[in-house]
Design an enzyme around this catalytic site. Sequence first.
Site, PDB file in Angstrom:
ATOM      1  N   ARG A 274      70.400  60.796  13.100  1.00  0.00           N
ATOM      2  CA  ARG A 274      70.520  61.386  14.433  1.00  0.00           C
ATOM      3  C   ARG A 274      71.004  60.303  15.391  1.00  0.00           C
ATOM      4  NH1 ARG A 274      66.567  61.098  18.015  1.00  0.00           N
ATOM      5  NH2 ARG A 274      64.860  61.107  16.516  1.00  0.00           N
ATOM      6  N   HIS A 278      66.372  62.609  20.343  1.00  0.00           N
ATOM      7  CA  HIS A 278      65.788  63.832  19.782  1.00  0.00           C
ATOM      8  C   HIS A 278      66.226  65.050  20.586  1.00  0.00           C
ATOM      9  CE1 HIS A 278      62.901  66.563  18.015  1.00  0.00           C
ATOM     10  NE2 HIS A 278      62.365  66.787  19.203  1.00  0.00           N
ATOM     11  N   TYR A 287      61.952  53.509  20.343  1.00  0.00           N
ATOM     12  CA  TYR A 287      61.486  53.427  18.961  1.00  0.00           C
ATOM     13  C   TYR A 287      62.568  53.017  17.957  1.00  0.00           C
ATOM     14  CZ  TYR A 287      63.297  58.256  19.043  1.00  0.00           C
ATOM     15  OH  TYR A 287      64.074  59.371  19.211  1.00  0.00           O
TER      16      TYR A 287
END
Length: 378
Positions: A274, A278, A287
């Site tokens: 990805r 998100h 992160y």
Amino acid sequence: MTVQELPGAGASHRSTPPPAWRPRTDAAPLLPDPEPYRVLGTPAAEELDADLMRRFHAELVRGRRYNAQATALTRQGRLAVYPSTVGQEACEIAAALVLQEQDWLFPSYRDTLAAVARGLDPVQALTLLRGDWHTGYDPREHRIAPLSTPLATQLPHAVGLAHAARLRGDDVVALAMVGDGGTSEGDFHEALNFAAVWKAPVVFLVQNNGFAISVPLSKQTAAPTLAHKAVGYGMPGRLVDGNDVAAVHEVLSEAVRRARSGGGPTLVEAVTYRIEAHTNADDATRYRGDAEVEAWKAHDPVALLERELTARGILDEQAVQAARDAAEEMAADLRERMNADPVLNPMDIFAHVYAEQTGRLREQADMLRAELDAEEQS
């Protein structure tokens, strides 16, 4: 102390269980390959179907532009949220194009591109994310189940539909899409178990994009790969490079043929990434690092296919530009229609909740109707 040394152990003790313990299935053929299957950049690419690859390229270019336009619509306040599939377009396109007209697609909330590639109007695909309607399209008309926001709940539904179709003698295969995070949900395991026991004509496609929102795969499972989970349920597990559209389509085609011929389900893990956050509400920099993202950008599915096809003389500059022009037309049409304010009927909230409304629901509908009538008269 061994079992034989335990008090009371004697001649009646069996060192192994009776024959009934033996495996119902030979595990070896079910195990995935140690490395993800690839086509692009390998000798297998010499067998590419030129017409199919040109179609893949056009769809990937359109898919990338669709992602960019949908993301822009969130920034303009036209969408409440958008889960991007930039970097995952190969999985989305391959999943949509591998199915026949009578088959069913069971997407997750991130799979609007797959629905669009299967023929759904882009505006209808985004209606749920806009907050305008329960789904935005008729699932039966398009054979696309409602976009599923709760993780993995669409998987048992896919199994149920596939099993019912088999009982009726219908030539139907269900393809259910889920992310790596969804494999940690109970629905995932229940679906695989029922599918294998019933030999349901269903294919499970796990898009392993590295993170369940912010949780890396290493924090979710200690399995060698997600494809290995198939073995515990008695179905084959396949591991494929999720950015190689030719490889994903080939593996899914094999799985669909197997399901259609009565061979039962297959679990396919597509290893992808990805690239974007998100959703537009997520800060991915908290992160993961830029170096990781840049490394995956070098394995971009659009660029991989374009380089391969150009090098083999399947694609030229004119075809590349035509694909980009068509993608821009799609984006302009989507932008224009999404910028129009929808006309909503508050009474629609009671539609499609039950096949026949309950008494309580009718009471609530009557109350709302009375309030709306009073507002009109005031």
